[in-house]
Design a protein around this motif. Structure first.
Motif, PDB file in Angstrom:
ATOM      1  N   LEU A 137       0.860  -1.183   0.000  1.00 61.08           N
ATOM      2  CA  LEU A 137       0.000   0.000   0.000  1.00 61.08           C
ATOM      3  C   LEU A 137       0.890   1.224   0.000  1.00 61.08           C
ATOM      4  O   LEU A 137       1.907   1.258   0.704  1.00 61.08           O
ATOM      5  N   LEU A 138       0.511   2.233  -0.792  1.00 59.93           N
ATOM      6  CA  LEU A 138       1.257   3.489  -0.787  1.00 59.93           C
ATOM      7  C   LEU A 138       0.344   4.635  -0.376  1.00 59.93           C
ATOM      8  O   LEU A 138      -0.811   4.724  -0.825  1.00 59.93           O
ATOM      9  N   ALA A 139       0.860   5.505   0.493  1.00 58.01           N
ATOM     10  CA  ALA A 139       0.098   6.645   1.000  1.00 58.01           C
ATOM     11  C   ALA A 139       0.068   7.760  -0.044  1.00 58.01           C
ATOM     12  O   ALA A 139       1.049   7.990  -0.752  1.00 58.01           O
ATOM     13  N   TYR A 140      -1.053   8.469  -0.098  1.00 64.42           N
ATOM     14  CA  TYR A 140      -1.256   9.513  -1.100  1.00 64.42           C
ATOM     15  C   TYR A 140      -1.410  10.895  -0.463  1.00 64.42           C
ATOM     16  O   TYR A 140      -1.432  11.905  -1.151  1.00 64.42           O
ATOM     17  N   GLU A 141      -1.501  10.935   0.874  1.00 61.10           N
ATOM     18  CA  GLU A 141      -1.731  12.223   1.528  1.00 61.10           C
ATOM     19  C   GLU A 141      -0.422  12.888   1.947  1.00 61.10           C
ATOM     20  O   GLU A 141       0.580  12.204   2.186  1.00 61.10           O
ATOM     21  N   LYS A 142      -0.464  14.214   2.037  1.00 62.59           N
ATOM     22  CA  LYS A 142       0.640  14.930   2.662  1.00 62.59           C
ATOM     23  C   LYS A 142       0.644  14.596   4.147  1.00 62.59           C
ATOM     24  O   LYS A 142      -0.413  14.382   4.745  1.00 62.59           O
ATOM     25  N   THR A 143       1.814  14.576   4.747  1.00 61.65           N
ATOM     26  CA  THR A 143       1.897  14.287   6.167  1.00 61.65           C
ATOM     27  C   THR A 143       1.355  15.453   6.984  1.00 61.65           C
ATOM     28  O   THR A 143       1.543  16.619   6.636  1.00 61.65           O
ATOM     29  N   GLY A 144       0.649  15.139   8.065  1.00 55.68           N
ATOM     30  CA  GLY A 144       0.117  16.179   8.950  1.00 55.68           C
ATOM     31  C   GLY A 144      -1.001  16.981   8.308  1.00 55.68           C
ATOM     32  O   GLY A 144      -1.657  16.538   7.368  1.00 55.68           O
ATOM     33  N   TYR A 145      -1.219  18.186   8.829  1.00 60.64           N
ATOM     34  CA  TYR A 145      -2.241  19.090   8.274  1.00 60.64           C
ATOM     35  C   TYR A 145      -1.854  20.511   8.653  1.00 60.64           C
ATOM     36  O   TYR A 145      -1.019  20.748   9.537  1.00 60.64           O
ATOM     37  N   ASP A 146      -2.454  21.464   7.973  1.00 58.65           N
ATOM     38  CA  ASP A 146      -2.167  22.885   8.203  1.00 58.65           C
ATOM     39  C   ASP A 146      -2.921  23.356   9.445  1.00 58.65           C
ATOM     40  O   ASP A 146      -4.138  23.553   9.404  1.00 58.65           O
ATOM     41  N   ALA A 147      -2.195  23.507  10.541  1.00 58.50           N
ATOM     42  CA  ALA A 147      -2.823  23.888  11.810  1.00 58.50           C
ATOM     43  C   ALA A 147      -3.276  25.347  11.840  1.00 58.50           C
ATOM     44  O   ALA A 147      -3.991  25.757  12.761  1.00 58.50           O
ATOM     45  N   THR A 148      -2.891  26.137  10.838  1.00 58.55           N
ATOM     46  CA  THR A 148      -3.296  27.546  10.803  1.00 58.55           C
ATOM     47  C   THR A 148      -4.706  27.712  10.231  1.00 58.55           C
ATOM     48  O   THR A 148      -5.286  28.785  10.311  1.00 58.55           O
ATOM     49  N   LYS A 149      -5.227  26.639   9.623  1.00 56.62           N
ATOM     50  CA  LYS A 149      -6.561  26.694   9.047  1.00 56.62           C
ATOM     51  C   LYS A 149      -7.520  25.804   9.833  1.00 56.62           C
ATOM     52  O   LYS A 149      -7.121  24.773  10.376  1.00 56.62           O
ATOM     53  N   LYS A 150      -8.765  26.214   9.883  1.00 58.75           N
ATOM     54  CA  LYS A 150      -9.788  25.449  10.586  1.00 58.75           C
ATOM     55  C   LYS A 150     -10.147  24.185   9.800  1.00 58.75           C
ATOM     56  O   LYS A 150     -10.217  24.216   8.578  1.00 58.75           O
ATOM     57  N   GLY A 151     -10.341  23.081  10.495  1.00 56.51           N
ATOM     58  CA  GLY A 151     -10.921  21.904   9.863  1.00 56.51           C
ATOM     59  C   GLY A 151      -9.991  20.775   9.482  1.00 56.51           C
ATOM     60  O   GLY A 151     -10.446  19.776   8.933  1.00 56.51           O
ATOM     61  N   ARG A 152      -8.678  20.906   9.755  1.00 57.38           N
ATOM     62  CA  ARG A 152      -7.733  19.824   9.409  1.00 57.38           C
ATOM     63  C   ARG A 152      -7.979  19.329   7.972  1.00 57.38           C
ATOM     64  O   ARG A 152      -8.218  18.138   7.726  1.00 57.38           O
ATOM     65  N   LEU A 153      -7.901  20.252   7.042  1.00 61.20           N
ATOM     66  CA  LEU A 153      -8.261  19.957   5.662  1.00 61.20           C
ATOM     67  C   LEU A 153      -7.265  19.013   4.992  1.00 61.20           C
ATOM     68  O   LEU A 153      -6.049  19.121   5.202  1.00 61.20           O
ATOM     69  N   PRO A 154      -7.745  18.107   4.154  1.00 58.74           N
ATOM     70  CA  PRO A 154      -6.869  17.127   3.502  1.00 58.74           C
ATOM     71  C   PRO A 154      -6.120  17.701   2.313  1.00 58.74           C
ATOM     72  O   PRO A 154      -6.560  18.671   1.696  1.00 58.74           O
ATOM     73  N   ASP A 155      -4.997  17.067   1.979  1.00 62.11           N
ATOM     74  CA  ASP A 155      -4.247  17.466   0.801  1.00 62.11           C
ATOM     75  C   ASP A 155      -3.451  16.269   0.289  1.00 62.11           C
ATOM     76  O   ASP A 155      -2.951  15.457   1.078  1.00 62.11           O
ATOM     77  N   ILE A 156      -3.320  16.173  -1.023  1.00 59.49           N
ATOM     78  CA  ILE A 156      -2.565  15.072  -1.625  1.00 59.49           C
ATOM     79  C   ILE A 156      -1.123  15.496  -1.888  1.00 59.49           C
ATOM     80  O   ILE A 156      -0.787  16.678  -1.889  1.00 59.49           O
ATOM     81  N   LEU A 157      -0.273  14.510  -2.110  1.00 63.13           N
ATOM     82  CA  LEU A 157       1.100  14.765  -2.529  1.00 63.13           C
ATOM     83  C   LEU A 157       1.059  15.242  -3.977  1.00 63.13           C
ATOM     84  O   LEU A 157       0.679  14.490  -4.886  1.00 63.13           O
ATOM     85  N   GLU A 158       1.425  16.488  -4.196  1.00 61.39           N
ATOM     86  CA  GLU A 158       1.221  17.119  -5.501  1.00 61.39           C
ATOM     87  C   GLU A 158       2.029  16.476  -6.624  1.00 61.39           C
ATOM     88  O   GLU A 158       1.629  16.516  -7.786  1.00 61.39           O
ATOM     89  N   GLU A 159       3.165  15.885  -6.279  1.00 59.38           N
ATOM     90  CA  GLU A 159       4.005  15.309  -7.326  1.00 59.38           C
ATOM     91  C   GLU A 159       3.638  13.855  -7.643  1.00 59.38           C
ATOM     92  O   GLU A 159       4.330  13.180  -8.417  1.00 59.38           O
ATOM     93  N   TRP A 160       2.546  13.374  -7.033  1.00 60.56           N
ATOM     94  CA  TRP A 160       2.118  12.005  -7.267  1.00 60.56           C
ATOM     95  C   TRP A 160       0.676  11.962  -7.749  1.00 60.56           C
ATOM     96  O   TRP A 160      -0.096  12.891  -7.544  1.00 60.56           O
TER      97      TRP A 160
END
Length: 324
Positions: free
Chosen positions: A87-110
């Motif tokens: 299995l390979l992970a597709y998400e960026k590690t962690g989240y942007d704590a400066t924004k509300k909601g712990r929004l998801p993000d993918i690895l842009e180069e993948w």
């Protein structure tokens, strides 16, 4: 029974053992493993990659599959046991704590296509989710997961969605334990909908075992109440689901699986990370590669094989839920 394609079915078989139980080893950590190694020595890219390679080469002998990240984990994918799925992970590690909601993000180069080209049998994505958060925030997460599911559908590859609950208002500890079953079970219901194209849900256990009668010093739930939540969780989805260890000790994690079985939960395996290999980091960092390897060959092996024994007595065959 949910229907899947022949290719997805075949990939699922590569990720599980012959009994249809998923006993996956997780070492897709990035920021956290950097901190863990950094507590003892300089956490260079080479050192992180090498440690992941050691874990992969030594412990996938006893796992049905391994979860890695494409940032530091690709070398480790090449040295895993030949019968272990990937299995390979597709998400960026962690989240942007400066924004509300712990929004998801993918690895842009993948992309899912590129991860599949690296040998992935399945794609894993971690989503933080609070069922009681603002509707607009949760709706944006629904749309995001729909896109991921469509991408995996297009590449004909299993989609493992890891759901991690939290409380936007900041409840923790005993107070969070009181609302945890509601949050875990309700988000499981949401992402079981066919529109998301999820193949397997990677879930927290529905209770905090530290607050279950007989397991912790103080309790929020009686043992019978905890069992009822396990049963309710199992009945909340038609999909296969596996438990994440969530950073608890191996002993407590095994007890949680036994309680799940006692409750009648039809969970289908685990994706276990730090509970298996975290204690190897200190000898690896301070005393060198050979010492770290020796720890994995002895204590690491004991941890994962003892988990396998419990898993094979408690988990159910995913093929009872998915068919071609």
């Amino acid at each position: 029974m949910r229907k899947i394609s022949e290719n997805v079915y075949a990939a699922m078989e590569r990720l599980s053992n012959k009994e249809g139980i998923i006993g996956a080893l997780a070492i897709d950590q990035r920021g956290s493993i950097k901190k863990m190694i950094g507590a003892y020595s300089e956490a260079t890219t080479e050192k992180i990659e090498d440690f992941k390679c050691l874990v992969s080469s030594e412990l996938t002998k006893y796992a049905s599959s391994i979860l890695l990240d494409p940032e530091f984990g690709l070398p480790a994918s090449k040295v895993r046991a030949t019968d272990a799925g990937l299995l390979l992970a597709y998400e960026k590690t962690g989240y942007d704590a400066t924004k509300k909601g712990r929004l998801p993000d993918i690895l842009e180069e993948w992309s899912v296509k590129r991860l599949k080209e690296q040998g992935a049998d399945a794609i894993k994505f971690l989503l933080y989710y609070d069922v009681d958060d603002d509707k607009s925030i949760n709706e944006s997460k629904h749309i995001f997961v729909e896109r991921l599911g469509s991408e995996c559908l297009g590449e004909d590859i299993p989609f493992y969605l890891e759901l991690v609950s939290y409380d936007e208002e900041g409840k923790t500890g005993k107070e969070y334990a009181k609302v945890r079953p509601h949050k875990v079970i309700e988000m499981m219901k949401e992402f079981s909908k066919e529109r998301y194209n999820v193949t397997v849900l990677k879930m927290e256990i529905p209770v905090d075992m530290n607050f279950v009668e007989g397991y912790g010093e103080e309790w929020v739930y009686t043992k019978e109440e905890a069992k009822a939540f396990y049963k309710e969780q199992s009945e909340a989805t038609p999909l296969p689901f596996i438990f994440l260890s969530g950073g608890v000790s191996m002993d407590l994690f095994k007890k949680s699986l036994e309680l799940a079985k006692e409750a009648g939960s039809t969970f289908n395996g685990v994706l276990c990370g730090r509970a298996t290999w975290a204690d190897a980091i200190k000898p690896y960092s301070l005393e060198g590669r050979e010492t770290g390897q020796e720890w994995l060959q002895t204590q690491g092996k004991e941890k994962i094989t003892s988990l396998d024994e419990v898993l094979n007595k408690t988990a159910s065959d995913w093929r009872l839920k998915l068919g071609k």
